[in-house]
Design a protein around this motif. Structure first.
Motif, mmCIF file in Angstrom:
data_model
loop_
_atom_site.group_PDB
_atom_site.id
_atom_site.type_symbol
_atom_site.label_atom_id
_atom_site.label_comp_id
_atom_site.label_asym_id
_atom_site.label_seq_id
_atom_site.Cartn_x
_atom_site.Cartn_y
_atom_site.Cartn_z
ATOM 1 N N GLY A 62 0.706 -1.212 -0.044
ATOM 2 C CA GLY A 62 -0.005 -0.074 -0.157
ATOM 3 C C GLY A 62 0.926 1.185 0.056
ATOM 4 O O GLY A 62 0.392 2.225 0.666
ATOM 5 N N SER A 63 1.948 1.097 -0.635
ATOM 6 C CA SER A 63 2.819 2.325 -0.733
ATOM 7 C C SER A 63 3.277 2.987 0.556
ATOM 8 O O SER A 63 3.561 3.830 0.953
ATOM 9 N N GLY A 64 3.707 1.845 1.468
ATOM 10 C CA GLY A 64 4.080 2.007 2.750
ATOM 11 C C GLY A 64 2.919 2.315 3.870
ATOM 12 O O GLY A 64 2.921 2.576 4.918
ATOM 13 N N ALA A 65 1.522 2.205 3.281
ATOM 14 C CA ALA A 65 0.494 2.329 4.369
ATOM 15 C C ALA A 65 0.296 1.209 5.113
ATOM 16 O O ALA A 65 -0.076 1.562 6.286
ATOM 17 N N ILE A 66 0.596 -0.021 4.938
ATOM 18 C CA ILE A 66 0.511 -0.963 5.966
ATOM 19 C C ILE A 66 1.336 -0.786 7.256
ATOM 20 O O ILE A 66 1.207 -1.180 8.110
ATOM 21 N N ARG A 67 2.671 -0.240 6.781
ATOM 22 C CA ARG A 67 3.705 -0.137 7.945
ATOM 23 C C ARG A 67 3.072 0.940 8.768
ATOM 24 O O ARG A 67 3.127 0.888 9.981
ATOM 25 N N LYS A 68 2.529 1.717 8.121
ATOM 26 C CA LYS A 68 1.810 3.237 8.907
ATOM 27 C C LYS A 68 0.838 2.364 9.873
ATOM 28 O O LYS A 68 0.718 3.072 10.853
ATOM 29 N N LYS A 69 0.118 1.671 9.307
ATOM 30 C CA LYS A 69 -1.131 1.161 10.040
ATOM 31 C C LYS A 69 -0.757 0.513 11.176
ATOM 32 O O LYS A 69 -1.026 0.429 12.117
ATOM 33 N N ILE A 70 0.376 -0.578 11.129
ATOM 34 C CA ILE A 70 1.042 -1.191 12.083
ATOM 35 C C ILE A 70 1.455 -0.278 13.203
ATOM 36 O O ILE A 70 1.177 -0.412 14.422
ATOM 37 N N TYR A 71 2.251 0.627 12.848
ATOM 38 C CA TYR A 71 2.676 1.696 13.968
ATOM 39 C C TYR A 71 1.567 2.277 14.548
ATOM 40 O O TYR A 71 1.565 2.546 15.667
ATOM 41 N N ASP A 72 0.380 2.641 13.871
ATOM 42 C CA ASP A 72 -0.800 3.219 14.558
ATOM 43 C C ASP A 72 -1.263 2.325 15.581
ATOM 44 O O ASP A 72 -1.817 2.891 16.418
#
Length: 655
Positions: A62-72
């Motif tokens: 997801g253009s890095g969106a999954i990593r951001k979601k994990i951090y959220d």
């Protein structure tokens, strides 16, 4: 009276789905509530050019969106390495599970399963939070739909519910279904992280897997295309247009991707290979090297060069025939075979004579240089038959027509691949198509009209023929919005050393798009709100090495062609751009090159995605502020009219 009759018929049709005031009012309540939810997340990519590994990984992460979601979800409660490992599990669940099964067994593997199932559920719950149950349900796999829906709806912070969770996970593991469940829930996360994909052109050419990309995209529910010039030439080839077919094969030979045609689509190239080997048997074809020299043997390289030259000469002949048959295309300057002195080995272009790098043309008759030989005609008949009758290619091209267009306006953003042709003063350039002049939006519309005619028209052979020729025009003409250069200097690149002749001057558009007046004019032409909207643009690689920026006019226009194609990466210094438009705003990312699935699985590696620009006013956008919101309000209005018809006795409730 007629309007009233039509309205009654419409309401009667609506009443089949909502047969009572109760049903209609329940739907209104549901729709009204949906308007307050955060807008869906849109994902934009462009100029993929067959680089399927890079593209599919960007979809997975997801253009890095999954990593951001994990951090959220976890913040600092999980270490960076744990977060990377969880991300790699979501990207490639099947491969990651198999790796862990080879490393762990017994209680260790069971514990890993339990931890992973808990974490995946947490991330999935966070990802699904902004969608209705109905929207989430549509993305659930049939095997585990009920279980996942239960997990997403329960509160695991309550002790009783935690036991409920654990029992579900224990049972999944005990029944030997942990791997299948992990694959299923990871797929749900990937689908929900960005629910709509916009492809801003050029899936085809240069890279090794456009057919793989198309197979994947055909499985997606919410995807649309803004055609690129490399797409339209393949669409023209699928229609049976000979010049388009020749271009497709020449590009495949140039980038050493003929196996896309042979193995990916089952196109029989043997007649061309035989013709090339016979005709150019003693010719080294030195001018016809490929961008990639990765060949298994010298004989394979030799064959490619001969096929490359054979189809290039055929292409110039076929294009010359189109140009002479369509004087309204105004492309006479590209008629160069008749400008060659075949004795002296020179060509005259714009009054200047240049030496040719290759002077061996056994199939060209100087008295009739654009006529195919009988052997060339037979080769093209065979190729045309295979292109038109290739089931997989036709499926892919029909999908491009069904889901695609020359441009798209969606949620106040204007999406197109190339440019809006402009004169030096920034006015829309007038272009003659047939017996009329078109410019701006009307030019896009008429070209799309003829492209569809060329592929679908069956009843009018002249319109079909013109439409096919028009697809070639869209591919290569300076007035085509999808091309946007003064000329396609294919001949010069092969046969001349003069680099100035090989340059393809860009449309005025590219020098004017940093000006607010230019962007305002384009927005007004296409009916887009300047204050809210943006232009998302593909086609022209952003050369960071030359100091170029993908962001123009203060962020009102963003060019997202940034190096998916390997051949551009030295200049773009990236491996592609992508754009995410979520409820929080717009973020444009540049990406590093994808290495391999094995690297992600074994070392939790990932491409680096750096935000180039982030546009947000601090307001979280809702469904009600989008195009979907307008559709929902229109449906609410219809349902309210239906309820009024029930209450006034105009219609009778059916339950």
């Amino acid at each position: 009276m007629k309007d009233m009759d039509l309205n009654i018929k419409f309401l009667e049709s609506l009443a089949i789905q909502y047969p009572s005031i109760s049903r209609a009012s329940t739907e209104i309540i549901n729709l009204q509530a949906i308007l307050t939810l955060p807008k869906e997340t849109e994902h934009f990519v462009s100029d993929i050019h067959g680089e399927y590994r890079q593209f599919l990984h960007i979809l997975r992460n997801g253009s890095g969106a999954i990593r951001k979601k994990i951090y959220d979800v976890y913040g600092t409660t999980l270490s960076r390495s744990e977060q990377r490992a969880l991300a790699s599990l979501i990207y490639y669940p099947e491969e990651k599970v198999e790796q862990m099964q080879s490393l762990l067994d017994g209680e260790e593997l069971t514990d890993w399963y339990k931890i992973s199932l808990h974490r995946l559920t947490d991330v999935c719950k966070e990802t699904a939070a902004k969608y209705t149950r109905s929207r989430v349900r549509k993305n659930l796999p049939s095997d585990f739909a009920y279980i996942i829906e239960e997990l997403l709806s329960e509160n695991n912070r309550v002790a009783e519910k935690e036991k409920y969770y654990n029992e579900i996970f224990d049972t999944i593991i005990r029944l030997g279904r942990a791997k299948e469940f992990i694959v299923a829930i990871s797929d749900v996360i990937q689908k929900l992280i960005a629910t709509r994909l916009h492809v801003i052109g050029d899936i085809y050419d240069r890279g090794p897997g456009p057919h793989i990309i198309m197979d994947h995209l055909m499985q997606m529910k919410h995807v649309d295309f803004q055609w690129g010039n490399h797409d339209i030439v393949w669409m023209g080839a699928a229609s049976g247009h000979l010049a388009c077919i020749a271009n497709v094969i020449r590009m495949s030979a140039r980038y050493n991707t003929l196996d896309v045609l042979e193995n990916g689509y089952g196109i029989n190239l043997i007649p061309l290979a035989r013709f090339a080997m016979d005709t150019y048997a003693d010719d080294p074809c030195a001018c016809f090297e490929t961008v990639s020299e990765n060949y298994s043997s010298n004989s394979e390289l030799t064959l490619n060069r001969k096929m490359h030259k054979a189809i290039t000469v055929i292409q110039f002949k076929l294009e010359g025939q189109v140009i002479m048959n369509r004087p309204d295309f105004n492309m006479e300057s590209r008629l160069l075979l008749d400008k060659i002195d075949y004795t002296a080995g020179t060509v005259t272009i714009d009054g200047t004579t240049y030496p040719l790098n290759d002077v061996y043309f056994p199939t060209i008759d100087p008295k009739s240089p654009y006529s195919l030989t009988l052997d060339e005609e037979e080769v093209m008949r065979s190729l045309c038959h295979h292109f038109k009758n290739c089931e997989k290619l036709q499926e892919h091209v029909k999908f491009l027509f069904n889901r695609g267009s020359m441009y798209r306006i969606y949620n106040s953003n204007l999406l197109y691949h190339g440019c809006v042709p402009l004169d030096e003063n920034g006015n829309f350039r007038k272009v003659k198509i047939g017996d009329r002049e078109y410019s701006g939006r009307a030019l896009y519309d008429v070209l799309e009209y003829w492209a569809r005619k060329g592929y679908y028209e069956q009843d009018n052979s002249e319109e079909q023929s013109y439409g096919k020729d028009m697809m070639w025009y869209i591919w290569s003409n300076e007035n085509s919005p999808l091309y946007g250069k003064e000329k396609m200097a294919t001949f010069e690149r092969y046969f001349l050393d003069d680099k100035t002749l090989q340059r393809e001057r860009k449309d005025n558009y590219y020098s004017l798009i940093d000006r607010e007046e230019t962007i305002r004019r384009i927005f007004e032409e296409f009916g887009v709100d300047y204050e809210k909207g943006h232009i998302i643009n593909g086609h022209m690689p952003v050369k960071l090495s030359a100091g170029e920026s993908p962001v123009k006019c203060g962020g009102k226009l963003m060019i997202i062609d940034g190096g998916f194609s390997r051949s551009y990466r030295p200049e773009t210094q990236t491996a592609g751009y992508s754009l995410i438009y979520s409820s929080y705003g717009i973020r444009l990312f540049s990406h590093t090159a994808f290495t391999s699935t094995e690297d992600v699985v074994e070392h939790a590696a990932d491409i680096s995605s750096e935000a180039v620009i982030s546009l947000s006013d601090g307001h979280r956008e809702t469904v009600g502020e989008t195009d979907s919101g307008n559709e929902i309000r229109a449906k609410i209005s219809d349902l309210e009219a239906l309820m009024k018809a029930y209450r006034t006795g105009l219609l009778h409730e059916r339950e």
